[in-house]
Design a protein around this motif. Structure first.
Motif, PDB file in Angstrom:
ATOM      1  N   LEU B 128      26.320  65.306  16.690  1.00 38.45           N
ATOM      2  CA  LEU B 128      27.288  66.396  16.900  1.00 38.45           C
ATOM      3  C   LEU B 128      26.981  67.528  15.925  1.00 38.45           C
ATOM      4  N   THR B 129      27.226  68.764  16.347  1.00 37.61           N
ATOM      5  CA  THR B 129      27.260  69.883  15.398  1.00 37.61           C
ATOM      6  C   THR B 129      28.608  70.549  15.596  1.00 37.61           C
ATOM      7  N   HIS B 130      29.443  70.460  14.561  1.00 31.88           N
ATOM      8  CA  HIS B 130      30.825  70.894  14.744  1.00 31.88           C
ATOM      9  C   HIS B 130      31.418  71.326  13.408  1.00 31.88           C
ATOM     10  N   ASP B 131      32.381  72.265  13.467  1.00 33.95           N
ATOM     11  CA  ASP B 131      33.038  72.745  12.250  1.00 33.95           C
ATOM     12  C   ASP B 131      33.910  71.656  11.636  1.00 33.95           C
ATOM     13  N   ASP B 141      31.433  75.703   8.621  1.00 32.97           N
ATOM     14  CA  ASP B 141      30.906  75.902   9.971  1.00 32.97           C
ATOM     15  C   ASP B 141      29.707  74.997  10.237  1.00 32.97           C
ATOM     16  N   ASN B 142      29.576  74.589  11.502  1.00 35.11           N
ATOM     17  CA  ASN B 142      28.348  73.962  12.011  1.00 35.11           C
ATOM     18  C   ASN B 142      27.804  72.842  11.131  1.00 35.11           C
ATOM     19  N   HIS B 144      26.324  69.149  10.763  1.00 36.04           N
ATOM     20  CA  HIS B 144      25.642  68.148  11.597  1.00 36.04           C
ATOM     21  C   HIS B 144      26.173  66.765  11.269  1.00 36.04           C
ATOM     22  N   SER B 187      38.718  63.656  21.748  1.00 35.01           N
ATOM     23  CA  SER B 187      38.044  64.362  20.650  1.00 35.01           C
ATOM     24  C   SER B 187      36.562  64.016  20.590  1.00 35.01           C
ATOM     25  N   PRO B 213      36.291  65.568  15.812  1.00 35.83           N
ATOM     26  CA  PRO B 213      36.151  66.982  16.159  1.00 35.83           C
ATOM     27  C   PRO B 213      37.453  67.534  16.736  1.00 35.83           C
ATOM     28  N   GLY B 214      37.759  68.788  16.371  1.00 33.98           N
ATOM     29  CA  GLY B 214      38.940  69.444  16.944  1.00 33.98           C
ATOM     30  C   GLY B 214      40.236  69.117  16.243  1.00 33.98           C
TER      31      GLY B 214
END
Lengths: 257, 258
Positions: B128-131, B141-142, B144, B187, B213-214
């Motif tokens: 995943l690449t997610h904040d 941000d971003n 990994h 998620s 995530p989220g």
């Protein structure tokens, strides 16, 4: 100027605590100042322990540190408000009025602050600078304003439920940046105290030398002389409703005392 | 300047010179010209503070983009919104994994699991690449992430159909979290063993942590030691301390759910 030295009967007035000494801060003001100093130190330390990763690693215990930071922050205004609320706060209330009000001399002092020592000396002696200079007035106003903003944003961070989420991020933004700036200003305040030992001693023991006051705050000495003149007059008899002949205008200065 | 009637001191030389600087205005006259600058400064700061609350998020995002090259480590972590992680812990310091560390999966499962880090790595991986968004306002941000999907792990352990929630425990001995089965699915939460291009470090919650995530960061429990499948959702550590049960950053699950 006649007021650069207290003359005759004025010298015996209550404001002077001994030969050549003037009371700068009374006991209530000193207790409030040092109580606030301790509270600020705890807030800075716990705040750093919540925010700065190397300190978080060292201290941890996030929820305990949070609670201390929160309740000390909520308590911060209490000593000042208590001191202001009674008869004992007379000197403090008066100094707050002094901090609030800016004369033309203060504005000139501030301009001179960027123009070197000789200009500053000229302004404070010739224009009769009061008890606090413009730098001290800015520091006082900034501290009150910053403490209120920190209290507001901090409360919003803790009790954010009724508000939009963006307010919470905004409060974080304000709280963090202002905290950083606040710490720098407090460090400046401490530095000024350490480099002006006579002034620091007056916050510890209350009094400052008459010589210092003549040199740094001649306008303040003027005020004290006028007050003493009034006090002397009151002691020597009922204040005339109609100005007496030789010192006919004295009654009007009562507004200053 | 005219001679002031309030001129008190006998023998005063007030009012003799034309230059106002040589003739400091008498006190009463000066007092009348004084302005309440202190009060204006305080009120002005309250106004700027209120603007900061309303619009600070946007300003901070801009600053974060500018500061992101700093990486937010060391002294740069003093700068608010530096784009780096702020490494929280609720105990004293960052806990080290116990000797013979295992991640256990227990509760309403047919095959309770007892996994080493290598066992977990042997399972099918998700990248995943997610904040990473903290509820206290900072954001990275971003990031990994690599790990095993939580729902895959539940399937691997043979989750009971009536198991509708996960309970997570940390080997720091204090932190707990919880997710419903639906939230885990929506998620795409993963049990992560790698982040930021390497193994999950001790201060980031290694060797194994959760990433959701989220959802706000407090859901992504660090130093994960046990996943318990249960029938009912149980609020986690911060949720018992006032944080919202609904941890979706946007307030609701993503519409294009997995």
């Amino acid at each position: 100027m006649a007021t650069t030295a207290l003359g005759g009967d004025a010298r015996s007035a209550a404001r002077e605590t001994g030969a050549g000494w003037i009371l700068r801060f009374d006991a209530v003001e000193r207790v409030v100042h040092w109580t606030n100093a301790v509270l600020f130190a705890v807030l800075v330390f716990t705040g750093a322990a919540l925010y700065f990763s190397p300190l978080i690693a060292l201290i941890g215990r996030r929820s305990l540190v949070e609670e201390i930071h929160l309740y000390i922050g909520l308590f911060l205004p209490v000593p000042l408000l208590l001191a202001l609320s009674g008869r004992w706060g007379r000197a403090l209330r008066r100094d707050l009025r002094r901090f609030n009000r800016w004369s033309e001399t203060d504005r000139r002092w501030l301009r001179s602050a960027f123009r070197g020592q000789s200009e500053r000396d000229y302004v404070r002696r010739r224009l009769s600078l009061g008890k606090f200079n413009a730098g001290q007035k800015i520091n006082a106003a900034f501290t009150v304003g910053a403490a209120l903003v920190m209290l507001g944003t901090g409360s919003l961070l803790r009790w954010y439920r009724p508000f939009p989420l963006s307010w919470r991020a905004g409060s974080t933004f304000v709280h963090n940046w202002l905290a950083l700036f606040f710490v720098i200003v407090i460090a400046g305040h401490v530095l000024m105290a350490l480099t002006h030992p006579a002034v620091l001693r007056s916050m510890l023991f209350g009094r400052i030398s008459r010589r210092w006051a003549d040199d740094h705050a001649p306008g303040w000495v003027d005020e004290l002389v006028l007050e003493e003149a009034d006090a002397t007059e009151e002691r020597s008899g009922p204040k005339p409703t109609v100005p007496a002949a030789p010192r006919g205008t004295d009654a009007e200065t009562g507004g200053l005392a | 300047m005219s001679r002031d009637p309030l001129d008190w001191a006998p023998g005063s030389e007030h009012g003799t010179g034309p230059d106002p600087e040589d003739d400091p205005a008498p006190l009463a006259a000066r007092a009348a010209r004084e302005k309440p600058v202190g009060r204006r400064v305080v009120l002005g700061m309250l106004g700027v503070g209120a603007l900061g609350i309303a619009f600070g998020e946007n300003v901070q995002n801009g600053i974060s983009r500018l500061l992101s090259p700093l990486g937010g480590s060391g002294l740069a972590s003093l700068v608010p919104g530096n784009g780096g992680f702020v490494l929280y812990t609720i105990t004293a310091g960052y806990p080290a994994p116990p000797p013979h560390y295992r991640l256990t999966v227990s509760g309403m499962v047919q095959r309770p699991l007892n996994l080493t880090v290598d066992d977990l790595k042997a399972l099918p991986a998700t990248y995943l690449t997610h904040d990473f968004q903290c509820v206290t306002g900072w954001k990275v941000d971003n990031v990994h992430w690599t790990g095993v999907r939580l729902t895959d792990l539940a399937e691997h352990a043979g989750a009971h159909p009536k198991a509708t929630a996960f309970e997570f425990a940390s080997f720091d001995g204090l932190y707990t979290e919880s997710l419903t089965m639906d939230q885990a699915r929506q998620s795409g939460a993963i049990v992560a063993y790698s982040m930021l291009g390497g193994p999950v470090s001790q201060e980031h919650g290694g060797p194994i942590r959760l990433y959701v995530p989220g959802m706000f960061g407090y859901k992504s429990i660090k130093w994960l030691s046990n996943i318990n499948l249960v029938e009912d959702f149980v609020p986690g550590y911060w949720e018992q301390n006032g944080y919202p049960i609904n941890a979706w950053i946007s307030g609701h699950p993503p519409t294009k759910s997995a």
